[in-house]
Design a protein around this motif. Structure first.
Motif, PDB file in Angstrom:
ATOM      1  N   ARG A   1       0.867  -1.189  -0.031  1.00  0.00           N
ATOM      2  CA  ARG A   1       0.142   0.088   0.101  1.00  0.00           C
ATOM      3  C   ARG A   1       0.822   1.364  -0.098  1.00  0.00           C
ATOM      4  O   ARG A   1       1.632   1.478   0.899  1.00  0.00           O
ATOM      5  CB  ARG A   1      -0.896   0.090   1.300  1.00  0.00           C
ATOM      6  CG  ARG A   1      -1.916   1.058   1.248  1.00  0.00           C
ATOM      7  CD  ARG A   1      -2.730   1.045   2.536  1.00  0.00           C
ATOM      8  NE  ARG A   1      -3.945   1.996   2.451  1.00  0.00           N
ATOM      9  CZ  ARG A   1      -5.119   1.967   2.076  1.00  0.00           C
ATOM     10  NH1 ARG A   1      -5.308   1.118   1.064  1.00  0.00           N
ATOM     11  NH2 ARG A   1      -5.920   2.971   2.108  1.00  0.00           N
TER      12      ARG A   1
ATOM     13  N   SER B   1      -3.949   6.993  -1.373  1.00  0.00           N
ATOM     14  CA  SER B   1      -3.294   5.859  -1.204  1.00  0.00           C
ATOM     15  C   SER B   1      -3.562   4.826  -2.504  1.00  0.00           C
ATOM     16  O   SER B   1      -4.628   5.022  -3.004  1.00  0.00           O
ATOM     17  CB  SER B   1      -3.668   5.184   0.231  1.00  0.00           C
ATOM     18  OG  SER B   1      -3.341   5.716   1.210  1.00  0.00           O
TER      19      SER B   1
ATOM     20  N   GLN C   1      -3.665   0.988  -3.026  1.00  0.00           N
ATOM     21  CA  GLN C   1      -3.479  -0.315  -2.658  1.00  0.00           C
ATOM     22  C   GLN C   1      -3.249  -1.268  -3.662  1.00  0.00           C
ATOM     23  O   GLN C   1      -3.833  -1.262  -4.726  1.00  0.00           O
ATOM     24  CB  GLN C   1      -4.858  -0.793  -1.997  1.00  0.00           C
ATOM     25  CG  GLN C   1      -4.901  -2.278  -1.605  1.00  0.00           C
ATOM     26  CD  GLN C   1      -3.776  -2.670  -0.287  1.00  0.00           C
ATOM     27  OE1 GLN C   1      -3.992  -1.559   0.559  1.00  0.00           O
ATOM     28  NE2 GLN C   1      -3.337  -3.664  -0.247  1.00  0.00           N
TER      29      GLN C   1
END
Length: 125
Positions: free
Chosen positions: A19, A79, A81
């Motif tokens: 991540r 973010s 992932q």
């Protein structure tokens, strides 16, 4: 002064997950598009995924279904992932921000005048 700082890179085996996070500071425009790019030494950057202030997202074909963007507006963090990683995902990943780009087809051609230093992602087979 606009600053972007990436975190979360590392080394994993194929099929693993990482991540990445991009923390933005000093950015005062009301709209934005944050793109994640990856780059190999001596190669052009490749647009991986983008998200914009309207909530649009876009992923390059090779990562669709494996990578997912999310954002925390209060913390100014975007973010990425990355699941089911493959050796061909190995690269330096960096985030960048553009005040006019839209997270739709062609987003990666925008200027993205502000970018982070990058973080290395290595996927072994």
């Amino acid at each position: 002064q606009v600053q972007l700082v990436e975190s979360g890179g590392g080394s994993v085996q194929a099929g693993g997950s990482l991540r990445l996070s991009c923390t933005v500071s000093g950015y005062s425009y009301s709209r934005w598009c944050i793109g994640w790019f990856r780059q190999l030494p001596g190669k052009e950057r490749e647009g991986v995924a983008a998200i914009d202030s309207e909530g649009l997202t876009n992923y390059t074909v090779s990562v669709k279904g494996r990578f997912t963007l999310s954002r925390d507006n209060s913390k100014k963090i975007v973010s990425l992932q990355m699941d089911n990683l493959k050796p061909e995902d190995t690269a330096t990943y960096f985030c960048a921000i553009d005040p006019t780009a839209i997270a739709t087809v062609g987003w990666a051609g925008a200027r993205f005048p502000f970018r982070g230093q990058g973080t290395q992602v290595t996927v072994s087979s």
